[in-house]
Design a protein around this motif. Structure first.
Motif, PDB file in Angstrom:
ATOM      1  N   ILE A   1      -5.896  -0.286  -3.004  1.00 40.51           N
ATOM      2  CA  ILE A   1      -6.475  -1.284  -2.303  1.00 40.51           C
ATOM      3  C   ILE A   1      -6.874  -2.330  -3.114  1.00 40.51           C
ATOM      4  N   ASP A   2      -7.510  -2.182  -4.126  1.00 42.54           N
ATOM      5  CA  ASP A   2      -7.783  -3.127  -5.386  1.00 42.54           C
ATOM      6  C   ASP A   2      -6.560  -4.102  -5.597  1.00 42.54           C
ATOM      7  N   VAL A   3      -5.299  -3.555  -5.693  1.00 49.11           N
ATOM      8  CA  VAL A   3      -4.166  -4.125  -6.084  1.00 49.11           C
ATOM      9  C   VAL A   3      -3.952  -5.126  -5.009  1.00 49.11           C
ATOM     10  N   VAL A   4      -3.741  -4.481  -3.644  1.00 48.92           N
ATOM     11  CA  VAL A   4      -3.410  -5.295  -2.679  1.00 48.92           C
ATOM     12  C   VAL A   4      -4.560  -6.402  -2.313  1.00 48.92           C
ATOM     13  N   ALA A   5      -5.666  -6.118  -2.291  1.00 54.59           N
ATOM     14  CA  ALA A   5      -6.662  -7.229  -2.052  1.00 54.59           C
ATOM     15  C   ALA A   5      -6.529  -8.262  -3.299  1.00 54.59           C
ATOM     16  N   THR A   6      -6.309  -7.836  -4.422  1.00 53.29           N
ATOM     17  CA  THR A   6      -6.270  -9.100  -5.306  1.00 53.29           C
ATOM     18  C   THR A   6      -4.782  -9.542  -5.224  1.00 53.29           C
ATOM     19  N   GLN A   7      -3.925  -9.190  -4.791  1.00 51.06           N
ATOM     20  CA  GLN A   7      -2.477  -9.965  -4.658  1.00 51.06           C
ATOM     21  C   GLN A   7      -2.468 -10.705  -3.127  1.00 51.06           C
TER      22      GLN A   7
ATOM     23  N   LEU B   1       0.734  -1.148  -0.054  1.00 45.80           N
ATOM     24  CA  LEU B   1       0.094   0.012   0.063  1.00 45.80           C
ATOM     25  C   LEU B   1       0.937   1.175   0.175  1.00 45.80           C
ATOM     26  N   ALA B   2       2.064   1.358   0.786  1.00 45.33           N
ATOM     27  CA  ALA B   2       2.818   2.323   1.014  1.00 45.33           C
ATOM     28  C   ALA B   2       3.444   2.475  -0.563  1.00 45.33           C
ATOM     29  N   THR B   3       3.902   1.632  -1.183  1.00 45.89           N
ATOM     30  CA  THR B   3       4.538   1.709  -2.462  1.00 45.89           C
ATOM     31  C   THR B   3       3.510   2.383  -3.423  1.00 45.89           C
ATOM     32  N   LEU B   4       2.540   1.696  -3.445  1.00 45.30           N
ATOM     33  CA  LEU B   4       1.397   2.128  -4.427  1.00 45.30           C
ATOM     34  C   LEU B   4       1.174   3.334  -4.359  1.00 45.30           C
ATOM     35  N   VAL B   5       0.728   4.007  -2.893  1.00 45.68           N
ATOM     36  CA  VAL B   5       0.252   5.340  -2.698  1.00 45.68           C
ATOM     37  C   VAL B   5       1.345   6.381  -3.184  1.00 45.68           C
ATOM     38  N   ARG B   6       2.727   6.110  -2.530  1.00 46.52           N
ATOM     39  CA  ARG B   6       3.967   6.600  -3.218  1.00 46.52           C
ATOM     40  C   ARG B   6       4.009   6.975  -4.683  1.00 46.52           C
ATOM     41  N   ALA B   7       3.628   5.810  -5.321  1.00 46.05           N
ATOM     42  CA  ALA B   7       3.481   5.720  -6.809  1.00 46.05           C
ATOM     43  C   ALA B   7       2.488   6.647  -7.327  1.00 46.05           C
ATOM     44  N   GLY B   8       1.821   7.277  -6.674  1.00 44.47           N
ATOM     45  CA  GLY B   8       0.719   8.144  -7.082  1.00 44.47           C
ATOM     46  C   GLY B   8      -0.684   7.447  -7.462  1.00 44.47           C
TER      47      GLY B   8
ATOM     48  N   GLY C   1      -2.083   9.678   8.862  1.00 43.36           N
ATOM     49  CA  GLY C   1      -1.403   9.728   7.328  1.00 43.36           C
ATOM     50  C   GLY C   1      -2.527  10.244   6.298  1.00 43.36           C
ATOM     51  N   GLU C   2      -3.914   9.840   6.435  1.00 47.53           N
ATOM     52  CA  GLU C   2      -4.942  10.617   5.625  1.00 47.53           C
ATOM     53  C   GLU C   2      -4.987  12.015   5.761  1.00 47.53           C
ATOM     54  N   TYR C   3      -4.876  12.420   7.190  1.00 46.41           N
ATOM     55  CA  TYR C   3      -5.290  13.894   7.501  1.00 46.41           C
ATOM     56  C   TYR C   3      -3.750  14.752   7.111  1.00 46.41           C
ATOM     57  N   GLY C   4      -2.713  14.118   7.452  1.00 44.38           N
ATOM     58  CA  GLY C   4      -1.647  14.709   7.039  1.00 44.38           C
ATOM     59  C   GLY C   4      -0.882  14.826   5.740  1.00 44.38           C
ATOM     60  N   GLY C   5      -1.669  13.948   4.883  1.00 45.72           N
ATOM     61  CA  GLY C   5      -1.196  13.694   3.565  1.00 45.72           C
ATOM     62  C   GLY C   5       0.213  13.176   3.310  1.00 45.72           C
ATOM     63  N   VAL C   6       0.299  12.137   4.397  1.00 41.90           N
ATOM     64  CA  VAL C   6       1.701  11.453   4.326  1.00 41.90           C
ATOM     65  C   VAL C   6       1.236   9.801   4.535  1.00 41.90           C
ATOM     66  N   LEU C   7       0.132   9.451   4.024  1.00 47.24           N
ATOM     67  CA  LEU C   7      -0.460   8.009   4.115  1.00 47.24           C
ATOM     68  C   LEU C   7       0.932   6.967   3.821  1.00 47.24           C
ATOM     69  N   ASP C   8       1.558   7.206   2.792  1.00 45.65           N
ATOM     70  CA  ASP C   8       2.491   6.413   2.361  1.00 45.65           C
ATOM     71  C   ASP C   8       3.487   6.175   3.357  1.00 45.65           C
ATOM     72  N   GLN C   9       3.925   7.254   4.138  1.00 42.42           N
ATOM     73  CA  GLN C   9       4.968   7.311   5.235  1.00 42.42           C
ATOM     74  C   GLN C   9       4.433   6.441   6.417  1.00 42.42           C
ATOM     75  N   THR C  10       3.126   6.882   6.815  1.00 36.93           N
ATOM     76  CA  THR C  10       2.584   5.963   8.040  1.00 36.93           C
ATOM     77  C   THR C  10       2.306   4.761   7.930  1.00 36.93           C
ATOM     78  N   LEU C  11       2.008   4.354   6.451  1.00 38.80           N
ATOM     79  CA  LEU C  11       2.020   2.809   6.250  1.00 38.80           C
ATOM     80  C   LEU C  11       3.260   2.182   6.371  1.00 38.80           C
ATOM     81  N   GLU C  12       4.409   2.830   5.665  1.00 36.43           N
ATOM     82  CA  GLU C  12       5.751   2.157   5.962  1.00 36.43           C
ATOM     83  C   GLU C  12       6.026   1.993   7.449  1.00 36.43           C
ATOM     84  N   VAL C  13       5.611   2.853   8.304  1.00 37.00           N
ATOM     85  CA  VAL C  13       5.757   2.883   9.670  1.00 37.00           C
ATOM     86  C   VAL C  13       5.260   1.603  10.124  1.00 37.00           C
ATOM     87  N   ALA C  14       3.716   1.587   9.923  1.00 36.67           N
ATOM     88  CA  ALA C  14       2.927   0.282  10.458  1.00 36.67           C
ATOM     89  C   ALA C  14       3.679  -1.007   9.952  1.00 36.67           C
ATOM     90  N   ALA C  15       4.302  -0.796   8.884  1.00 29.36           N
ATOM     91  CA  ALA C  15       4.999  -2.234   8.223  1.00 29.36           C
ATOM     92  C   ALA C  15       6.209  -2.354   8.968  1.00 29.36           C
TER      93      ALA C  15
END
Length: 164
Positions: free
Chosen positions: A83-89, A69-76, A134-148
């Motif tokens: 979420i669709d890609v992650v669910a599928t894979q 998710l972090a990588t895909l969000v970072r990719a734009g 991450g949603e509120y701050g616009g840094v979802l990719d970074q917070t998802l990486e922290v979670a990982a």
């Protein structure tokens, strides 16, 4: 469980696995994701997992999902596409199903954090708080990486405890 090969709206080939009662339902679910099926087959059962389904999502699956998710969000990509890609894979049918429900809730107007709150057995309050920040701050990719990273540390700790 069905393995499929399909093309998306842009013509790119997609490979994946989907849970369904039968081939017809699998095709319908894929069509709902705007995928055009070119091949589908039932996945051979490797064990008796169908009878004894896992009740929880493994930490390793959460690490992979969060990093993807972090990588895909970072990719734009849009969060829906991510979420669709992650669910599928996802190798975890439970996690895949939950992520698909999260995707549908977001399409219905929910935030990602609110959608995840509907699955407390999968997403902890800490995880949801990170997603919300991450949603509120616009840094979802970074917070998802922290979670990982946190899931990864927790998995290492559990492994070390088992070995001792």
């Amino acid at each position: 469980t069905f393995q499929y090969t399909a093309r998306d709206l842009s013509g790119d080939q997609r490979l994946g696995v989907i849970e369904a009662r039968d081939v017809t339902e699998a095709r319908q679910l894929l069509r709902a994701k705007d995928l055009f099926v070119s091949g589908i087959q039932q996945k051979a059962s490797q064990s008796r997992r169908g009878l004894f389904r896992p009740r929880r999502v493994r930490l390793g699956d959460m690490v992979v999902m969060s990093r993807q998710l972090a990588t895909l969000v970072r990719a734009g990509l849009s969060i829906i596409e991510c979420i669709d890609v992650v669910a599928t894979q996802s190798e975890s049918p439970i996690l895949a199903r939950a992520m698909e429900e999260v995707r549908l809730a977001i399409l219905g107007g929910s935030t990602m954090a609110d959608a995840m709150r509907k699955h407390p057995a999968i997403f902890s309050e800490k995880y949801i708080a990170l997603v919300q920040a991450g949603e509120y701050g616009g840094v979802l990719d970074q917070t998802l990486e922290v979670a990982a990273e946190q899931f990864d540390r927790e998995a290492d700790l559990r492994e070390n405890v088992r070995l001792d």
